[in-house]
Enzyme design. Structure first.
Site, PDB file in Angstrom:
ATOM      1  N   CYS A 110     -10.515  -2.208  14.257  1.00 11.48           N
ATOM      2  CA  CYS A 110      -9.879  -1.205  13.475  1.00 11.48           C
ATOM      3  C   CYS A 110      -8.932  -2.034  12.413  1.00 11.48           C
ATOM      4  CB  CYS A 110      -8.925  -0.256  14.309  1.00 11.48           C
ATOM      5  SG  CYS A 110      -9.795   0.614  15.275  1.00 11.48           S
ATOM      6  N   HIS A 243      -3.520   3.334   9.861  1.00 13.68           N
ATOM      7  CA  HIS A 243      -4.604   3.484  10.515  1.00 13.68           C
ATOM      8  C   HIS A 243      -4.814   4.894  11.094  1.00 13.68           C
ATOM      9  CE1 HIS A 243      -8.137   3.027  13.131  1.00 13.68           C
ATOM     10  NE2 HIS A 243      -7.615   2.803  14.014  1.00 13.68           N
ATOM     11  N   ASN A 273     -11.299   8.661  14.165  1.00 15.07           N
ATOM     12  CA  ASN A 273     -10.840   7.351  14.077  1.00 15.07           C
ATOM     13  C   ASN A 273     -12.306   6.585  13.638  1.00 15.07           C
ATOM     14  OD1 ASN A 273     -10.353   4.649  14.412  1.00 15.07           O
ATOM     15  ND2 ASN A 273      -9.366   4.913  16.419  1.00 15.07           N
TER      16      ASN A 273
END
Length: 318
Positions: A110, A243, A273
């Protein structure tokens, strides 16, 4: 510091999957998922390739930057797993857009977009490049265990990109990594007749409590460290692009740092996500919505498998 962002782009798969649709084959519901994550739907790959998604984001960024593919000096692609083990996704992007520069992938989960920016920063500092394309893309739907309701509802697919050029917009960037299996995706089993290694079951696995603690620590610690090292108080930052892992994480971090919610935009309700693509998709969304203005101060922060994290401070210049 060495570069400025000249243009951004993003792309999402055409297929949208809602929480209600997931509830037709999982023991879950829209109310359960949304109340715990902030997610209503996500985009998933069907007949599109990861390369095609990347190319759409790259072309959008190049168009905004008014940079031709042949003017690029390097392509960096952040991706956990592309369409091919080899060639790299970056090389396939290069082929499709008609560039001729060096190209390579990196995997920082990520945090990949921040790792890509830091790598590009070093190239600019050494005067090796004048134009760099950083793409972050993930096909998370192809890495998930779709029988595990605790993880498969959290992720979506997407791509984000940025064209970087010489400049001084980047004020600070910092990366971290701590070896951990708190989030992991086992590799495919070997075809070697000599291999006796014990392979784990395929599909993403996650220690939710450990990841939650790491996420809060990464956001709060990363932003506070950036503030101290740049001398920029958090109160003077115009946008916090974080994020998009879970709305609860964003809310908890905002409360702990006493950050106004209006300075923390989100896409998580519609994208879930998207791992490395999360931050550049959010950045492009904000740019195209006209929410970023020349001179604005922006802090970016991402965290994920590794466990990795990255934090950057930018002065927006377009």
């Amino acid at each position: 510091m060495s570069f400025t962002i000249l243009g951004t782009g993003s792309a999402l798969p055409a297929r949208t999957v809602t929480n209600d649709e997931l509830s037709t084959f999982l023991d879950t519901s829209d109310e359960w998922i949304h109340s715990r994550t902030g997610i209503r739907s996500r985009h998933v790959l069907t007949n599109e390739s990861i390369t095609q998604l990347s190319v759409r984001a790259a072309r959008a960024a190049l168009e905004m930057a008014e940079v031709k593919p042949e003017e690029l000096d390097c392509i960096i692609c952040a991706v956990a797993e592309g369409d091919w083990v080899s060639p790299t996704t970056a090389c396939m992007i290069q082929k499709e857009i008609g560039a001729s520069c060096p190209a390579f992938d990196l995997n920082a989960a990520c945090s990949g977009f921040l790792y890509g920016m830091d790598t590009a920063d070093g190239m600019f500092v050494r005067k090796k490049v004048k134009r760099v394309l950083v793409v972050a893309v993930e096909g998370m739907s192809r890495l998930l265990n779709w029988k595990d309701r605790s993880t498969c509802v959290l992720f979506g697919d997407g791509a984000g990109a940025a064209v970087l050029g010489e400049g001084s917009a980047l004020k600070y960037i910092n990366l971290t990594a701590t070896g951990s299996l708190a989030i992991h995706v086992p590799r495919a089993s070997s075809q070697s007749p000599f291999d006796t290694f014990s392979y784990l079951a395929p599909g993403l696995c996650m220690d939710g409590k450990e990841v939650y603690r790491f996420a809060i620590h990464s956001i709060c610690g990363g932003l506070q460290k950036a503030s101290v090292e740049t001398g920029i108080p958090l109160s003077q930052v115009d946008h916090f692009l974080l994020h998009q892992a879970n709305q609860r994480i964003l809310d908890a971090a905002a409360k702990k740092l006493k950050l106004p919610r209006e300075k923390i935009p989100t896409t998580i309700s519609d994208t879930a996500n998207t791992s490395a693509a999360s931050v550049p998709i959010l950045l492009d969304t904000e740019v195209r919505a006209g929410h970023l203005h020349k001179g604005d101060l922006i802090m970016l922060c991402a965290f994920g498998s590794g466990l990795t994290s990255g934090t950057a401070v930018l002065r927006w210049e377009i």
